[in-house]
Structure formats: structure tokens, C-alpha cells
Design an enzyme around this catalytic site. Structure first.
Site, PDB file in Angstrom:
ATOM      1  N   GLY A   1      11.527  -6.091   6.803  1.00  0.00           N
ATOM      2  CA  GLY A   1      10.218  -6.612   6.407  1.00  0.00           C
ATOM      3  C   GLY A   1      10.254  -7.620   5.285  1.00  0.00           C
TER       4      GLY A   1
ATOM      5  N   LYS B   1       0.796  -1.232   0.000  1.00  0.00           N
ATOM      6  CA  LYS B   1       0.000   0.000   0.000  1.00  0.00           C
ATOM      7  C   LYS B   1       0.821   1.271   0.000  1.00  0.00           C
ATOM      8  CE  LYS B   1      -4.025  -1.774   2.406  1.00  0.00           C
ATOM      9  NZ  LYS B   1      -4.690  -1.767   3.711  1.00  0.00           N
TER      10      LYS B   1
ATOM     11  N   GLY C   1       9.633  -2.790  11.439  1.00  0.00           N
ATOM     12  CA  GLY C   1       9.066  -1.512  11.885  1.00  0.00           C
ATOM     13  C   GLY C   1      10.134  -0.494  12.215  1.00  0.00           C
TER      14      GLY C   1
HETATM   15  P1  AMP Z   1       4.521  -4.364   2.799  1.00  0.00           P
HETATM   16  O1  AMP Z   1       4.359  -5.085   4.102  1.00  0.00           O
HETATM   17  O2  AMP Z   1       3.748  -3.101   2.691  1.00  0.00           O
HETATM   18  O3  AMP Z   1       5.978  -4.214   2.402  1.00  0.00           O
HETATM   19  O4  AMP Z   1       3.835  -5.281   1.711  1.00  0.00           O
HETATM   20  C1  AMP Z   1       4.245  -6.572   1.437  1.00  0.00           C
HETATM   21  C2  AMP Z   1       3.129  -7.291   0.759  1.00  0.00           C
HETATM   22  O5  AMP Z   1       2.790  -6.620  -0.427  1.00  0.00           O
HETATM   23  C3  AMP Z   1       3.454  -8.701   0.354  1.00  0.00           C
HETATM   24  O6  AMP Z   1       2.706  -9.586   1.153  1.00  0.00           O
HETATM   25  C4  AMP Z   1       3.040  -8.782  -1.099  1.00  0.00           C
HETATM   26  O7  AMP Z   1       2.305  -9.931  -1.422  1.00  0.00           O
HETATM   27  C5  AMP Z   1       2.163  -7.553  -1.258  1.00  0.00           C
HETATM   28  N1  AMP Z   1       2.096  -7.092  -2.643  1.00  0.00           N
HETATM   29  C6  AMP Z   1       3.116  -6.826  -3.472  1.00  0.00           C
HETATM   30  N2  AMP Z   1       2.675  -6.499  -4.688  1.00  0.00           N
HETATM   31  C7  AMP Z   1       1.325  -6.561  -4.660  1.00  0.00           C
HETATM   32  C8  AMP Z   1       0.303  -6.351  -5.633  1.00  0.00           C
HETATM   33  N3  AMP Z   1       0.604  -6.013  -6.875  1.00  0.00           N
HETATM   34  N4  AMP Z   1      -0.980  -6.490  -5.243  1.00  0.00           N
HETATM   35  C9  AMP Z   1      -1.264  -6.838  -3.967  1.00  0.00           C
HETATM   36  N5  AMP Z   1      -0.341  -7.058  -3.015  1.00  0.00           N
HETATM   37  C10 AMP Z   1       0.943  -6.922  -3.353  1.00  0.00           C
END
Ligand code: AMP
Length: 401
Positions: free
Chosen positions: A358, A202, A381
């Protein structure tokens, strides 16, 4: 309470025979049989502990594990003892508590160079409340304090922050120092050109990081689920991809900010779209401007991999936070793995590569490239907060901060 003494760093402290309270991060994953499934954090704590052992300190290790509500056997730190003992080459003693008379007896029995692991500090609710009385009880166990728990340094808890008020000197351990050297030092004074790669699910969770990095980088590469909010802000159709409607203006303003600062902001030019969010989804490669209705983007495409890789070749410092796609599914892990391989290659030719916590760390470890990177952060974090330019309470509280 020990008297305050100014100490520049752990290496300047007088350690022989001293009781040293070391806050480590042994918050390791366990399987259903309570076996450690990933010993990364245990291994990362070894240099500081060995240093203290070699100098004849009596070492008291404290950590949390999981999020227990009161004393919960499945969150005991006991499963850590065999692997920690093996790595240190000594029998690590285990306490049934983290404060109290029994713990004091075990500490009195410690020889110089001996190691005692206290039970989970979060068995007391006072830990996360940063309760001063609890912090005083922890502090009363030792002569000096070392914080090597980078992964919890963004939390002001009794064993990470409160304890420093009653135990002097309080200094950073080697892991903490290394994390700060890379995540603060390399980012503040990078060898240029400096590129950041930001991915993940996100926009909303990465706003702070993107805004802070835009002040420092020459190149900002975006991937992951957040790109669709940027596409939509630019008027593209995004099918059923992840979009944060309330962040469209923010995406536009980030694009404008990059332009005004002369930062080259790269979005993927092609994406891998799927007919559902599943490992066995149908998939195809489409240009960023041609995502069909009913399809969702789950990875960056081959043209993007090629152009991102080419751009990265000209850089001297790279920091990466967040996967390029849904790397948990093999079919959509290609972009993330290609970037991991590119960074590993560039590390070999002298580029500083920092993996900032992460899921990108998990991705790099999955493809076995962790050892090739200049630095892999042990804290999700905490590393995100540092990259956002925040100060960490567990670091600020140290005498050598
Ligand atoms: P974050 O914790 O914000 O770094 O997000 C990591 C997560 O983002 C992972 O679990 C991925 O599966 C997800 N992610 C990466 N690309 C996408 C995408 N195109 N659509 C949905 N989720 C995604």
C-alpha cells in the site's frame, strides 16, 4: 483435465514443451496515452517467466487490469507488451481474448520458451464470479498452473482459484513464494527484537493488523491519522484532527492489551499540526498533549522521529504498513521519509525490513529507497490480509500451499 500430480514447487515441475498457464499481476497504472507509468509489477513477474523460458516451457500469461465492465479498450493489457518484451528479451505475443479458438491457435504456434499474453481476464464478468465454466475454459489452455499474482491472491477468482480445480499441478511462482516467505515466514519466526510500525489514515482499517501483530511483536509504533483516536481515548484534545469516535473504546483496549502482553506501544510525543488539510497549510510543531483547537495533526514531529529511530536501532526485524503522515503533501512527508531512511540504513546493517504493501510502499519508492529494503510487498490488500493472519484463497488452492 490433467491428472492430479503432487508437486512440491515450481522447481520440481517438468517443464520442457509444457503449456504453462501463469497468473501474473500486470495491473499497472497507465497514463491518458495508455503508457505504463510504473513498471514495478511487470519487473516483479520476470524471474518466474524467465525461469520457465529457460526450461523450454510454452508460457501463457493471464492478468487483470483495472476494473472493466465488459470489454473496455482502455483496460486492455496491450500497453504491457513492449516493456515486458524488453525485460524478457523476446517478442511477447498478444492475444485479443483470454479464451476461445483464436487463443488456442496462438498457443499452438508458440515455440518452446515462447510467451503469450492473454487479454484482460476481467473482460469476462465470470472471472470475478469465479464461474466454474469460465475457469474450465482457462484451464483447458494449458498443462499446468503457476500463480505468481500475489496482489490478487486474496480474491477467489476464476484465474486465481477456480482454475486450480481443473489444472494440476498448481504451484506458486517465485514472486508468490518470496512474498509468503517474508510476510508469513519472517513474521511467524522473526529475529527479535521484532518491531511493527503501523500508520495510515484510520484505526478501523488497521484493527485486524494491530491485533494480530500485538501477538507477535516486542514493539508497536503507531503513526498517521489513527493516532488521534488513541490520543482522544487518553483524554487529550485533538483539535480538528481525524478521529473515529466509535473506535475510542477499541483504542483503549488495544493500549491495555499491549500492556498486558508486555509489548511496548509507542505513540508520537509531538505532532505537526496544520490550519487546513492542504499542501500550503500553515503548520507548527506541538506536543501531543497540546494540539490547539481548530488545528489538525498531519505528521509526526521531530522528537517522535528521534525516539522512534532510536528504538528501531535495537531491533532485528521491522515490518511497516501505513505512512506516518499525509506524505502526499511535501510539507507533511517529513516523518514518513525519515522512517523510510531509518529502515534503509538499518537494512544495510543486517536488520530485516519488510514494507507491507500500500501507501508505505509508495512512500519508500518516492524517496528512492525501495531497493535498500529486505522486502517490498507488491500487494496492498493481500499483504494486509496476510498480516492479519488470514489465509489467501489463491494460495490455499495451490498444491504446494
Ligand atoms: P492507509 O491506506 O490506511 O494506509 O492510509 C494512507 C493514507 O493515510 C495516506 O493517504 C495519508 O495521506 C493518510 N494519512 C496519514 N496521516 C494522516 C493524518 N494525520 N491525517 C489524515 N490522513 C492521514
Amino acid at each position: 483435465m490433467a491428472t492430479k500430480k503432487s508437486v512440491g514447487a515450481l522447481t520440481e515441475a517438468d517443464l520442457k514443451g509444457k503449456k504453462v498457464f501463469v497468473r501474473v499481476d500486470q495491473n499497472v497504472p497507465l497514463d491518458e496515452n495508455l503508457k505504463v507509468t510504473d513498471d514495478t509489477r511487470i519487473r516483479a513477474s520476470v524471474p518466474t517467466i524467465k525461469y520457465l523460458m529457460e526450461r523450454g516451457a510454452r508460457i501463457i500469461l493471464a492478468s487483470h487490469l483495472g476494473r472493466p465492465k465488459g470489454v473496455t479498450p482502455k483496460y486492455s493489457l496491450k500497453p504491457v507488451v513492449p516493456r515486458l518484451s524488453e525485460l524478457l528479451g523476446v517478442n511477447v505475443a498478444m492475444a485479443n481474448d483470454c479464451i476461445g479458438v483464436e487463443v488456442e491457435k496462438l498457443i499452438s504456434a508458440l515455440p518452446d520458451g515462447g510467451v503469450l499474453l492473454l487479454e484482460n481476464v476481467r473482460f469476462y464478468k465470470e472471472e470475478e464470479k469465479n464461474d466454474p465454466e469460465f475457469a474450465k475454459k482457462l484451464a483447458s489452455l494449458a498443462d499446468l498452473y503457476v500463480n505468481d499474482a500475489f496482489g490478487t491472491a486474496h480474491r477467489a477468482h476464476a484465474s486465481t482459484e477456480g482454475v486450480t480445480k481443473y489444472l494440476k499441478p498448481s504451484v506458486a511462482g517465485f514472486l508468490m513464494q518470496k512474498e509468503l516467505d517474508y510476510l508469513v515466514g519472517a513474521v511467524a519466526n522473526p529475529k527479535k527484537p521484532f518491531a511493527a510500525i503501523v500508520g495510515g489514515s484510520k484505526v478501523s482499517t488497521k484493527i485486524g493488523v494491530m491485533e494480530s501483530l500485538l501477538e507477535k511483536v516486542d514493539i508497536l509504533i503507531l503513526g498517521g491519522g489513527m493516532i488521534f483516536t488513541f490520543y482522544k481515548a487518553q483524554g487529550y484534545s485533538v483539535g480538528s484532527s481525524l478521529v473515529e469516535e466509535d473506535k475510542l473504546n477499541l483504542a483503549t483496549s488495544l493500549l491495555e492489551k499491549a500492556k498486558s502482553k508486555g509489548v511496548s506501544l509507542l505513540l508520537p510525543t509531538d505532532v505537526v499540526v496544520a490550519d487546513k488539510f492542504a499542501a500550503d497549510a500553515e503548520s507548527k510543531i506541538v506536543p501531543a498533549s497540546g494540539i490547539p483547537d481548530g488545528w489538525m495533526g498531519l505528521d509526526i514531529g521531530p522528537d517522535s522521529i528521534k525516539s522512534f529511530s532510536g528504538t528501531l536501532e535495537s531491533t532485528k526485524t521491522i515490518i511497516w504498513n501505513g505512512p506516518m503522515g499525509v506524505f502526499e503533501y511535501e510539507k507533511f512527508a517529513v516523518g514518513t521519509e525519515a522512517i523510510a531512511k531509518k529502515l534503509a540504513d538499518l537494512s544495510g546493517s543486517g536488520v530485516t525490513t519488510i514494507i507491507g504493501g500500500g501507501d508505505s510502499v509508495a512512500a519508500v519508492e518516492k524517496v528512492g529507497l525501495a531497493a535498500k529494503m529486505s522486502h517490498i510487498s507488491t500487494g496492498g490488500g493481500a499483504s494486509l490480509e496476510l498480516l492479519e493472519g488470514k489465509t489467501l484463497p489463491g494460495v490455499l488452492a495451490l498444491d504446494d500451499a
